[in-house]
Every structure is written in C-alpha cells, then in structure tokens.
Scaffold this active site. Structure first.
Site, PDB file in Angstrom:
ATOM      1  CE1 TYR A  27      -6.611  -7.204  -6.523  1.00  0.00           C
ATOM      2  CE2 TYR A  27      -6.343  -8.535  -4.550  1.00  0.00           C
ATOM      3  CZ  TYR A  27      -6.366  -7.298  -5.170  1.00  0.00           C
ATOM      4  OH  TYR A  27      -6.160  -6.167  -4.428  1.00  0.00           O
ATOM      5  NE  ARG A  31      -3.586  -2.262   2.726  1.00  0.00           N
ATOM      6  CZ  ARG A  31      -3.312  -3.426   3.302  1.00  0.00           C
ATOM      7  NH1 ARG A  31      -2.103  -3.621   3.841  1.00  0.00           N
ATOM      8  NH2 ARG A  31      -4.210  -4.391   3.361  1.00  0.00           N
ATOM      9  CG  HIS A  70      -5.811  -9.572   1.585  1.00  0.00           C
ATOM     10  ND1 HIS A  70      -6.046  -9.871   0.261  1.00  0.00           N
ATOM     11  CD2 HIS A  70      -5.675  -8.217   1.641  1.00  0.00           C
ATOM     12  CE1 HIS A  70      -6.043  -8.749  -0.452  1.00  0.00           C
ATOM     13  NE2 HIS A  70      -5.823  -7.742   0.362  1.00  0.00           N
ATOM     14  NE  ARG A  92      -2.917  -4.039  -1.017  1.00  0.00           N
ATOM     15  CZ  ARG A  92      -2.366  -4.853  -0.129  1.00  0.00           C
ATOM     16  NH1 ARG A  92      -1.053  -4.970  -0.057  1.00  0.00           N
ATOM     17  NH2 ARG A  92      -3.118  -5.563   0.695  1.00  0.00           N
ATOM     18  CE  LYS A 135      -7.767  -1.845   5.692  1.00  0.00           C
ATOM     19  NZ  LYS A 135      -8.388  -1.766   4.352  1.00  0.00           N
ATOM     20  CG  HIS A 155      -4.783   0.570  -3.400  1.00  0.00           C
ATOM     21  ND1 HIS A 155      -4.007   0.382  -2.271  1.00  0.00           N
ATOM     22  CD2 HIS A 155      -5.749  -0.383  -3.340  1.00  0.00           C
ATOM     23  CE1 HIS A 155      -4.485  -0.618  -1.557  1.00  0.00           C
ATOM     24  NE2 HIS A 155      -5.542  -1.110  -2.186  1.00  0.00           N
TER      25      HIS A 155
END
Length: 317
Positions: A301, A135, A292, A269, A160, A266
C-alpha cells in the site's frame, strides 16, 4: 481402490479433521485432476516424480499463479500424507508465477459514490468492509458474539492463517448494525418456532456444546434470506449470505457511479489500508488491523501512495 472410492476417502478424512467445505471441494478437485492427468493411474502406485510432473504442468502449460499451484500441492500432499499414509519426499517442480500487481484503490469520494448506489444489507456489508478492513468472507462469517459495541471492536475468528484478530467497529455503523441485529434476532426466533434455528458451528463445537447452535450469540450477523440443506449432513439450516450477491451488488454500484475502475468487495479492504496510511497511521498498526503476518505484505500500500504521486514530486512540477 477406485478413483471414486479414493475421492470419498479424501472427503471422509477432510471432514474428520474439520476442514471447511471450501477446502474439501478444492482438495477433491485437485486430487481428481492429478489422477486424470496421469491417465487414471492409482495414486498409490505413483510418487514424487508424478507429483512434480503435474505441478510443473500447471506452472508451465497452464500458467497458473503461485497461489493456485500451492493449493494444488497442498491437496496432493494431503492425499499422500493423510489419506494414503505414503511419504512423498522432496518435490522439485517448476514454480507458478507470482503476480506483483499494485491493488486497485478508490479515493474517498469514489468510495462514497459506490456506497450511495447500494442499499440494504449489501450496503451495510460494504461499509463494514471499508470501515473495518475485512475480507468479504470474514464479514459474512461474523457471529453475533464477535461484535463488541462497547469497545467498538470486531473479533475476526479463524482468519487467513487460522488466527484470530481484532479490528475496529466504525462508530457510524454502531446504530445501523444494532438495528440490523434486531431484525436478525426476530428472524432467528421465527426459525426456532418452526423447529429450525440451529446454525453451523466450526471445529465440532456442536458436539462439545449441543445447545450452542441454537443460541443467539452464535448466529450469523448476515444470515441468508432462506434455509438450505447442509451438503455434508443433510441438516436444514440458515447459512450466511452468499458472497456472490455482495460481489454483484458492488459491481453494479460501481457501474452506476460511473467509475472507470474494476471494483470488487476486496477493493474496499485495499482502500481502507491506503487511506489509513494517507492519514499518517503507522504501518505496523495497519498490518495488525489487516491481519498480515509479514509487514512486507502491508507495504504494497506504500507503493499505491507512490503511484499516486504522494511520495515523490515530479520534476515538471
């Protein structure tokens, strides 16, 4: 307590808990909006019903996203739990809408076209976003000690979800990054000679390790080109590059390349993840590299692959 004093109290508690400046600004913003929505009534005289009304207003009248509503709820929950020490009880508010948009992804050639229209440190950052799946703020907050050239790895701290993770350092970026860090080191030595050179340290590390802020390993990989005053402490420091400059450089490069897509940092990414899956890498590996928590997040994706016609063959063909 007046609203002004209450907001000062919110700032004080946020800083005591060592939350980021961004979190502080967001929490103060939402607490202020909550108070104004209820015509400046003191929050101590309100409770769950008023919180529900405000959150429902955000979802129904302002059509905010679920993530925006969640941020507002977190701020108000912090106000009652940590500042006022007043329990709220269960909250039953209308929920914000959850957007299920398929992310915009560049082809490999489109990535190349954007990158060749960028220069200098902005190009290096963009290559890192695409080559490592970072990110934007993760890249800008990198410290010298987070780059492991021997293992060709990057440690992403406090990502995150407040967890660390490890991702790849592209081999093609090793030498450019080493050269960049030589320049950064010269800049740091100049700052030290002028009586500066101390960098911001998270989680009160500057009190635990008083000399660490001036050590080379703690410096930002991508420092700003100017010194600035820390709004919390008044200390003059060199912060990392501002994200808006990178965002502007990426947009300009995409326009110069003539791409008919909306491109942001972004997007690199998203393209990183999609291209790994196209190359046959296991989705669990991609999930780990992206950081994630749930593989369902990474599965978006696979929808990109299907959208591009790679998963299902058209009956016309």
């Amino acid at each position: 307590m007046s609203s002004g004093k209450l907001l000062d109290r919110v700032r004080e508690v946020v800083r005591r808990k060592h939350y980021s400046l961004r979190t502080e600004e967001a929490y103060v913003h939402w607490v202020q909006r909550f108070i104004l929505y209820h015509h400046k009534r003191p929050p101590g005289e309100m409770g769950a019903a008023e919180v529900e009304a405000f959150l429902t207003h955000l979802a129904v009248d302002e059509s905010v996203s679920a993530s925006t509503q969640n941020q507002a709820f977190s701020a108000i929950l912090f106000l009652y739990r940590d500042v006022l020490n007043q329990p709220l009880g269960p909250i039953q508010a209308a929920r914000g809408r959850r957007n299920k948009r398929i992310p915009s992804v560049l082809t490999r050639e489109e990535v190349r076209q954007v990158l060749i229209h960028m220069t200098g440190v902005h190009q290096l950052i963009a290559k890192l976003l695409y080559g490592s799946g970072l990110r934007l703020l993760e890249a800008l907050r990198l410290r010298v000690k987070d780059i492991d050239f021997e293992r060709r790895a990057i440690v992403v701290r406090d990502a995150k979800g407040n967890e660390d993770r490890v991702t790849m350092l592209p081999e093609s970026l090793s030498e450019p990054l080493r050269a960049h860090l030589q320049w950064v080191k010269c800049l740091h030595e100049q700052d030290l000679a002028r009586g500066h050179g101390a960098v911001y340290l998270p989680d009160a590390l500057d009190r635990k390790y008083p000399n660490a802020a001036r050590e080379w390993i703690w410096q930002y990989v991508f420092p700003s080109d100017r010194l600035s005053v820390d709004p919390r402490t008044g200390v003059v420091r060199r912060h990392h590059i501002d994200e808006s400059g990178v965002q502007k450089a990426v947009r300009q490069a995409a326009r110069a390349a003539g791409l008919p897509k909306r491109v942001s940092p972004h997007t690199f990414r998203h393209s990183f993840a999609t291209h790994l899956l196209e190359n046959g890498y296991d989705i669990r590996i991609v999930q780990e590299l992206l950081g994630h928590k749930n593989v369902k997040t990474t599965m978006i994706y696979t929808h990109v692959l299907q959208r591009n016609g790679l998963a299902v063959r058209s009956p016309l063909d």
